[in-house]
Design an enzyme around this catalytic site. Sequence first.
Site, PDB file in Angstrom:
ATOM      1  N   ASN A   1     -10.691   1.223  -1.533  1.00 33.58           N
ATOM      2  CA  ASN A   1      -9.637   0.654  -0.689  1.00 33.58           C
ATOM      3  C   ASN A   1      -8.625   1.743  -0.356  1.00 33.58           C
ATOM      4  O   ASN A   1      -8.402   2.669  -1.135  1.00 33.58           O
ATOM      5  CB  ASN A   1      -8.934  -0.471  -1.460  1.00 33.58           C
TER       6      ASN A   1
ATOM      7  N   HIS B   1      -4.627   2.300   0.411  1.00 31.52           N
ATOM      8  CA  HIS B   1      -3.347   1.597   0.220  1.00 31.52           C
ATOM      9  C   HIS B   1      -2.192   2.543   0.552  1.00 31.52           C
ATOM     10  O   HIS B   1      -2.166   3.678   0.072  1.00 31.52           O
ATOM     11  CB  HIS B   1      -3.232   1.102  -1.227  1.00 31.52           C
TER      12      HIS B   1
ATOM     13  N   ILE C   1      -7.581 -10.354  -0.662  1.00 32.90           N
ATOM     14  CA  ILE C   1      -7.832  -9.820  -1.999  1.00 32.90           C
ATOM     15  C   ILE C   1      -9.233 -10.278  -2.408  1.00 32.90           C
ATOM     16  O   ILE C   1      -9.567 -11.457  -2.257  1.00 32.90           O
ATOM     17  CB  ILE C   1      -6.778 -10.356  -2.990  1.00 32.90           C
TER      18      ILE C   1
END
Length: 212
Positions: free
Chosen positions: A120, A122, A105
């Site tokens: 990002n 995900h 993170i």
Amino acid sequence: MHIFNPTMTRPKIIVLISGNGSNLQALIDASASGALPAEISLVISNRSTAFGLQRAANAGIETLVFPLKPYKDAGKTREEYDADLGALVASKNPDLVVLAGWMHILSRGFLDALPDVVINLHPALPGEFDGAHAIERAFEAYRKGEIARTGVMVHRVIPEVDRGEVVLKREIPILETDTVETLEERIHSVEHAIIVEGAVQRLKDLGKLPAI
Ligand code: GRF
């Protein structure tokens, strides 16, 4: 407002990985085919054993291993690691930074050095199954009758994990015949498309590619 300048060279992307790098491979292939009209200038891994480093080297892309352990051993904090990594990445002036299976993170120390440019991937829909083991948790929720589909998204990165503004998302139905493995396989194949489309979209939003 961002104005596209057609005389600009291909935008530069830095990709951060931690493992297999199949999503990195999708970006490498798209860069080679022109589907992603950008150059991957550097791949950084926090793990020296990440197979993605091999994929990058095979494509002639510069690689760098930036592990956390020496920081821990020296009694330094995660914030210091993030800030140093952020400064290093920012010093290369990337147009886009893609977290493709990056398992740390990243805190403000990293993000402040690279405003707007970090995205990002995900394997879940916005607001569902943030953080690790998202696919397994979605499958468990399906078995309990709580959901009938899951999905994947590309989003901008903010300090709150998997909560930044969505760039692209795609729903994926969960089938009665699915096991966690077949679901995972289907999710990965959608990821390989959406990571390329998300990178193109974000570069357009930033005015680094023509908005057509
Ligand atoms: C992907 O499922 C990504 O969404 C998650 O980690 C996985 C990385 O796979 N954060 P790979 O290393 O790109 O093959």
